[in-house]
Scaffold this motif. Structure first.
Motif, PDB file in Angstrom:
ATOM      1  N   PHE A 450       0.967  -0.495   0.145  1.00  0.00           N
ATOM      2  CA  PHE A 450      -0.093  -0.099  -0.334  1.00  0.00           C
ATOM      3  C   PHE A 450       1.221   0.620  -0.040  1.00  0.00           C
ATOM      4  N   ILE A 451       1.843   0.821   0.655  1.00  0.00           N
ATOM      5  CA  ILE A 451       2.414   2.512   0.692  1.00  0.00           C
ATOM      6  C   ILE A 451       3.787   2.419  -0.141  1.00  0.00           C
ATOM      7  N   GLY A 452       3.735   1.602  -1.138  1.00  0.00           N
ATOM      8  CA  GLY A 452       4.241   1.977  -2.827  1.00  0.00           C
ATOM      9  C   GLY A 452       3.467   1.943  -3.071  1.00  0.00           C
ATOM     10  N   PHE A 453       2.000   1.926  -3.049  1.00  0.00           N
ATOM     11  CA  PHE A 453       1.598   2.452  -4.193  1.00  0.00           C
ATOM     12  C   PHE A 453       1.025   3.756  -3.567  1.00  0.00           C
ATOM     13  N   VAL A 454       0.452   4.014  -2.927  1.00  0.00           N
ATOM     14  CA  VAL A 454       0.580   6.173  -2.121  1.00  0.00           C
ATOM     15  C   VAL A 454       1.924   6.242  -2.420  1.00  0.00           C
ATOM     16  N   LEU A 455       3.191   6.122  -2.538  1.00  0.00           N
ATOM     17  CA  LEU A 455       4.245   6.601  -3.484  1.00  0.00           C
ATOM     18  C   LEU A 455       4.664   7.443  -4.663  1.00  0.00           C
ATOM     19  N   LEU A 456       3.542   5.963  -5.584  1.00  0.00           N
ATOM     20  CA  LEU A 456       2.863   6.676  -7.082  1.00  0.00           C
ATOM     21  C   LEU A 456       2.311   7.039  -6.964  1.00  0.00           C
ATOM     22  N   ALA A 457       0.564   7.878  -5.762  1.00  0.00           N
ATOM     23  CA  ALA A 457      -0.122   8.359  -6.274  1.00  0.00           C
ATOM     24  C   ALA A 457       0.352   9.369  -6.339  1.00  0.00           C
ATOM     25  N   GLY A 458       1.447   9.799  -5.334  1.00  0.00           N
ATOM     26  CA  GLY A 458       2.123  11.386  -4.384  1.00  0.00           C
ATOM     27  C   GLY A 458       2.611  11.701  -6.059  1.00  0.00           C
ATOM     28  N   VAL A 459       3.409  10.624  -6.180  1.00  0.00           N
ATOM     29  CA  VAL A 459       4.143  11.508  -7.822  1.00  0.00           C
ATOM     30  C   VAL A 459       2.901  11.690  -9.059  1.00  0.00           C
ATOM     31  N   ALA A 460       2.049  10.786  -9.158  1.00  0.00           N
ATOM     32  CA  ALA A 460       1.046  11.484  -9.839  1.00  0.00           C
ATOM     33  C   ALA A 460       0.089  12.507  -9.241  1.00  0.00           C
ATOM     34  N   LEU A 482      -2.555  14.565   0.077  1.00  0.00           N
ATOM     35  CA  LEU A 482      -3.005  12.908   0.036  1.00  0.00           C
ATOM     36  C   LEU A 482      -1.657  12.279   0.899  1.00  0.00           C
ATOM     37  N   LEU A 483      -0.169  11.910   1.380  1.00  0.00           N
ATOM     38  CA  LEU A 483       1.033  11.820   2.221  1.00  0.00           C
ATOM     39  C   LEU A 483       0.130  11.460   2.715  1.00  0.00           C
ATOM     40  N   VAL A 485      -3.246  12.126   4.263  1.00  0.00           N
ATOM     41  CA  VAL A 485      -4.485  10.709   4.752  1.00  0.00           C
ATOM     42  C   VAL A 485      -4.037   9.608   4.325  1.00  0.00           C
ATOM     43  N   ALA A 486      -2.963   9.564   3.602  1.00  0.00           N
ATOM     44  CA  ALA A 486      -2.876   7.911   3.103  1.00  0.00           C
ATOM     45  C   ALA A 486      -2.035   7.314   4.420  1.00  0.00           C
ATOM     46  N   CYS A 487      -1.670   7.861   5.109  1.00  0.00           N
ATOM     47  CA  CYS A 487      -0.907   7.442   6.504  1.00  0.00           C
ATOM     48  C   CYS A 487      -1.590   6.063   6.793  1.00  0.00           C
ATOM     49  N   PRO A 488      -1.354   4.771   6.859  1.00  0.00           N
ATOM     50  CA  PRO A 488      -1.265   3.646   7.179  1.00  0.00           C
ATOM     51  C   PRO A 488      -0.966   3.656   8.625  1.00  0.00           C
ATOM     52  N   CYS A 489      -1.448   4.614   9.466  1.00  0.00           N
ATOM     53  CA  CYS A 489      -1.287   4.529  11.362  1.00  0.00           C
ATOM     54  C   CYS A 489      -2.732   2.987  11.753  1.00  0.00           C
ATOM     55  N   ALA A 490      -3.672   3.282  10.878  1.00  0.00           N
ATOM     56  CA  ALA A 490      -4.410   3.302  11.446  1.00  0.00           C
ATOM     57  C   ALA A 490      -4.439   0.885  11.135  1.00  0.00           C
TER      58      ALA A 490
END
Length: 852
Positions: A450-460, A482-483, A485-490
């Motif tokens: 998921f983190i990898g996906f979010v990093l790509l989403a951040g670039v996009a 986005l970064l 909101v996407a933090c997977p703390c939960a």
């Protein structure tokens, strides 16, 4: 100023309610004093002297402020000089700084009831010359002492508190430095982040208000600099937790959650610094502070849950004393003079077979077989039950149990400190805190993807707003949102918090889980297999009848059988039954008996016997066999028809001498079904199949099955056959095995989840995955319910975390969420997950097992 006190003569006609000091009934009118206000009556000279001592020390206000009576001073059990000298020597040798002129240590004060007791003990100890400090805690009854050994000693301090009815006892301290250090560090960082978050919000509100009304640039820039000043300690100190973890993830080439957090925080912080210096755009220092504060709240709550769970287990081992009173060789326990016949020995030097003495109120240092005729013990440290238990000679008492009777008791060590039941429990608890269940490992891998996906989403996101929308400030702003909101703390909290809370709850109710994954597996259980003796039945067996023996030979055979069982050293209900049924005051362990224990069959013993007609010194080795009837039949003994009393277990006793086999007798060992067994089995039948696996015959197995509601049984089983049956059941679904004997160890190991009682044999303890600290079958149903609720909470937590991300990521991408709003939503999701997990502590409280 205290009132004048004088002694009065006896024969008072006033009704006496109880002792003024301890509250116990006053049986004689010999001990009384006259104060200015009233006549005071005491039950003994000890209480009278304790009252006088308190008055002489100027502490008479204790009696006006106390909420409970004090303990009665025991003049017969004053502190032993040797014990406290040994304690003081050990404290001095534990690496105390040579430049220090004092010693310090933590001790237990037995008898503290209220805040007045705390005040009284602190005053008494502090008034002693040489005591530097004395701090007593009401909740734990612990006192931390610092004293100058050149002016006073530990024995004097112990005598001082004992004179007023309290006892100063050693405790074993075991610190978990890493957990405490991590929790304190998180608390400090959270406090810093919380302080600046609260203050920076005032600045932010002013800035947001200025967006809708006139605010000159100078004022706005001033607020930006103030916000920068407040956010910098949060970024450099409080957020250092994330940067260290992110750097570790990068070095190990792992996509960790903290990489995302550190990236978002750095982007927000340095962009805001740029805005502050150039005056172009809006700052997001408030979002930096709020995100750090919110994440630290979740992590701190998790650390407190973990630390609290550790405290539960730590309280067990803290009851173990550092020293034992070993009984000197050759001393008769019926003529015991403690002062001259015992020696103080460090706990680590106690060996199996040593005899040791435990006085009233003290804890057993190791497991031991009771040699005294009877004893009253408090086992609340292990079971949580404060009701004293009556024990008989031959029973095994576990380390940490307290002697609650008036007289000292004598035991024979059956373990060392390292192999005691309590040490094993502590080891299991510590391992359970380190273990990560399978679901958590899967969630961690999912989080990495998921983190990898979010990093790509951040670039996009940055590319979309910068290249397509041609908006650099907007690109930075929305990428930052986005970064955050996407933090997977939960997501990272969803499984470990639920598991930790469940483990804490289970332990508080008397269940200890070896590894967290066993809790998950138990939720899927479809087959429940039970041993009989000590599991479905109480295991408190006794010899009810002796069949087939020659006239007058029954006591002799019973004593010899008990001596053979005692010589094996095996902890099994059958062995205990013989030992308890043997004549009192007989020495059972004999050096001239050579025994071989055959698991699931019985005992073979070589015993010297006098050969008839061969003279007084003519001996030969006879082979005695004590065990199940099928075992004796295998050896060639002729076993006739045996009638059983109810669910009695027959045990054959045979002798082979000069090739001649003779069946001496058959012992009938009676047992009773646990009163809660039927209701437990009825509930488990709703979840799956239940089956009895026993080494007893079909008649006994059928009676037990019928009496408890078990769906099937397998009789006359060897340990290997039990293991094979468990292997068959495993193929059909998750299988749970509940047993407590040496015979059950291979079956416990073969099951998906092996469960045993803390009173079980040591081999069963090492084979089990879940330990029930109380001998109550209802704990099994409690654990199955808890495991299912835990699984449900994990599913709910994962739904919250994934649902939150799926909903808010598109909104952040298209610019509908600001960094501050994203921080609020992110923190809410984490807090919701933690609070949802904490509901396990109160959910199903009505299902907690109560006393039958």
């Amino acid at each position: 100023m205290t009132s004048p006190i004088r002694e009065t003569a006896g024969n008072s006609s006033r009704k006496i309610d109880g002792c003024y000091h301890c509250g116990l009934p006053v049986e004689t009118d010999s001990f009384r004093l006259q104060s200015a206000a009233e006549e005071l009556h005491f039950c003994c000279n000890g209480c009278k002297n304790a009252y006088l001592l308190i008055q002489q020390e100027g502490l008479g206000s204790y009696y006006q402020s106390r909420t409970d009576f004090a303990s009665r001073p025991d003049e017969k059990q004053m502190p032993e000089e040797a014990l406290y000298r040994a304690l003081e020597d050990r404290i001095a040798s534990k690496g105390q700084d040579g430049e220090q002129s004092f010693l310090e240590g933590t001790f237990l004060i037995r008898g503290i009831h209220c805040a007045s007791c705390v005040w009284l003990n602190e005053k008494i100890l502090r008034n002693i010359d040489g005591v530097i400090s004395a701090e007593v805690q009401l909740v734990t009854s612990r006192v931390h002492l610092k004293w100058n050994p050149e002016k006073t000693d530990l024995a004097r301090l112990a005598r001082a508190v004992s004179k007023v009815g309290y006892r100063l006892l050693p405790v074993q301290e075991k610190e978990n430095v890493e957990l405490k250090k991590a929790s304190v560090s998180l608390l400090k960082k959270m406090a810093v982040a919380g302080f600046f978050t609260g203050n920076i919000m005032l600045i932010s509100f002013s800035l947001y208000a200025g967006m809708f009304s006139f605010m000159d640039e100078l004022t706005k820039q001033f607020f930006h600099f103030v916000a920068w000043l407040m956010a910098t300690p949060v970024y450099l100190y409080s957020a250092s937790e994330f940067f260290k973890a992110a750097w570790a993830s990068i070095r190990n080439r792992v996509l960790g959650m903290d990489i995302l957090t550190a990236s978002g925080l750095s982007l927000a912080y340095f962009y805001s610094v740029y805005v502050t210096l150039t005056g172009k755009g809006e700052v997001f220092f408030d979002a930096v502070c709020f995100v750090v504060f919110a994440i630290l709240i979740g992590r701190f709550l998790e650390s407190r849950i973990r630390l609290k769970t550790w405290y539960y287990t730590h309280n067990l081992i803290s009851h173990i004393p550092d020293f034992a009173r070993l009984l000197n060789a050759g001393v008769d326990i019926d003529d015991l003079d403690e002062e001259s016949q015992v020696r103080i020995t460090p706990l680590e030097d106690v060996r199996i077979g040593d005899r040791f003495v435990v006085r009233n109120g003290e804890a057993l240092p190791v497991d031991g077989r009771l040699l005294s005729e009877s004893a009253e013990t408090d086992e609340s440290a292990l079971t949580g039950e404060f009701r004293p238990r009556q024990r008989k000679a031959g029973e095994i008492l576990t380390a940490g149990s307290r002697a609650a009777g008036e007289k000292a008791i004598v035991l024979e060590a059956t373990s060392t400190h390292a192999t005691s039941t309590l040490t094993r429990i502590m080891s299991m608890a510590e391992e359970s805190l380190r273990d990560r269940p399978r679901s958590e490992r899967i969630a961690s891998r999912a989080a990495a993807i998921f983190i990898g996906f979010v990093l790509l989403a951040g670039v996009a996101t940055f590319f979309y707003w910068f290249e397509i929308r041609n908006d650099l400030p907007g690109a930075i702003l929305h990428t930052l949102s986005l970064l955050i909101v996407a933090c997977p703390c939960a997501l990272s909290l969803s499984i470990p918090t639920a598991i930790l809370v469940a483990m804490q709850r289970s332990f508080s109710r008397g269940c200890l889980i070896h590894k967290a994954e066993h809790l998950e597996i138990l939720a899927k259980a479809k087959h429940f297999a039970f041993d009989k003796t000590g599991t479905i039945t109480t295991g408190k067996m006794h010899v009810s009848r002796i069949d087939g023996c020659s006239a007058g030979k029954a006591p002799e055979y019973l004593l010899l059988a008990a001596q053979i069982q005692a010589s094996t050293g095996i902890e099994h209900p059958l062995a205990t039954a013989f030992i308890e049924s043997a004549p009192k005051h007989q020495r059972l362990r004999r050096d001239d008996i050579e025994t071989t224990y055959l698991t699931g069959r019985g005992v073979q013993a070589l015993v010297p016997v006098n050969i008839a007609g061969g003279g007084a010194d003519s001996f030969a080795k006879a082979a005695y066999h004590l065990g199940s009837l099928p075992y004796l039949e295998e050896l060639g003994y002729g076993i006739g028809a045996v009638s059983l009393d109810g669910i009695a277990t027959p045990v054959g006793f045979g002798r082979t001498l000069n090739g001649q086999k003779e069946l001496l007798c058959v012992f009938q060992l009676q047992d009773t079904i646990r009163p809660e067994a039927a209701s437990v089995v009825a509930e488990l039948n709703k979840a799956g199949d239940t089956e009895l696996l026993t080494g007893d015959g079909e008649q006994t197995a059928a009676l037990v099955t019928q009496g408890t509601g078990l769906r099937s049984f397998q009789a006359s089983m060897t340990p290997e056959q039990k293991r094979d049956r468990i292997a068959e059941l495993r193929k059909a679904g998750v299988t749970v095995m509940l047993g407590d004997g040496v015979n059950d160890t291979v079956a416990l190991s073969a099951a998906h989840v092996g469960i045993t009682f803390a009173e079980a044999s040591r081999l069963a303890l090492y084979s089990a995955d879940i330990l029930l600290l109380k001998p109550d079958l209802r704990l099994l149903t409690f654990m199955t319910r808890l495991s299912r609720r835990t699984r449900m909470k994990i599913v709910q937590n994962l739904s919250i975390s994934f649902g939150y991300n799926v909903l808010l990521l598109p909104l952040a991408f298209f610019g509908y969420i600001t960094p501050l709003l994203g921080a609020i939503f992110m923190s809410l999701s984490s807090i919701c997950v933690v609070l949802n997990s904490l509901t396990l502590m109160r959910a199903g409280a009505e299902e907690t097992p109560q006393e039958p």
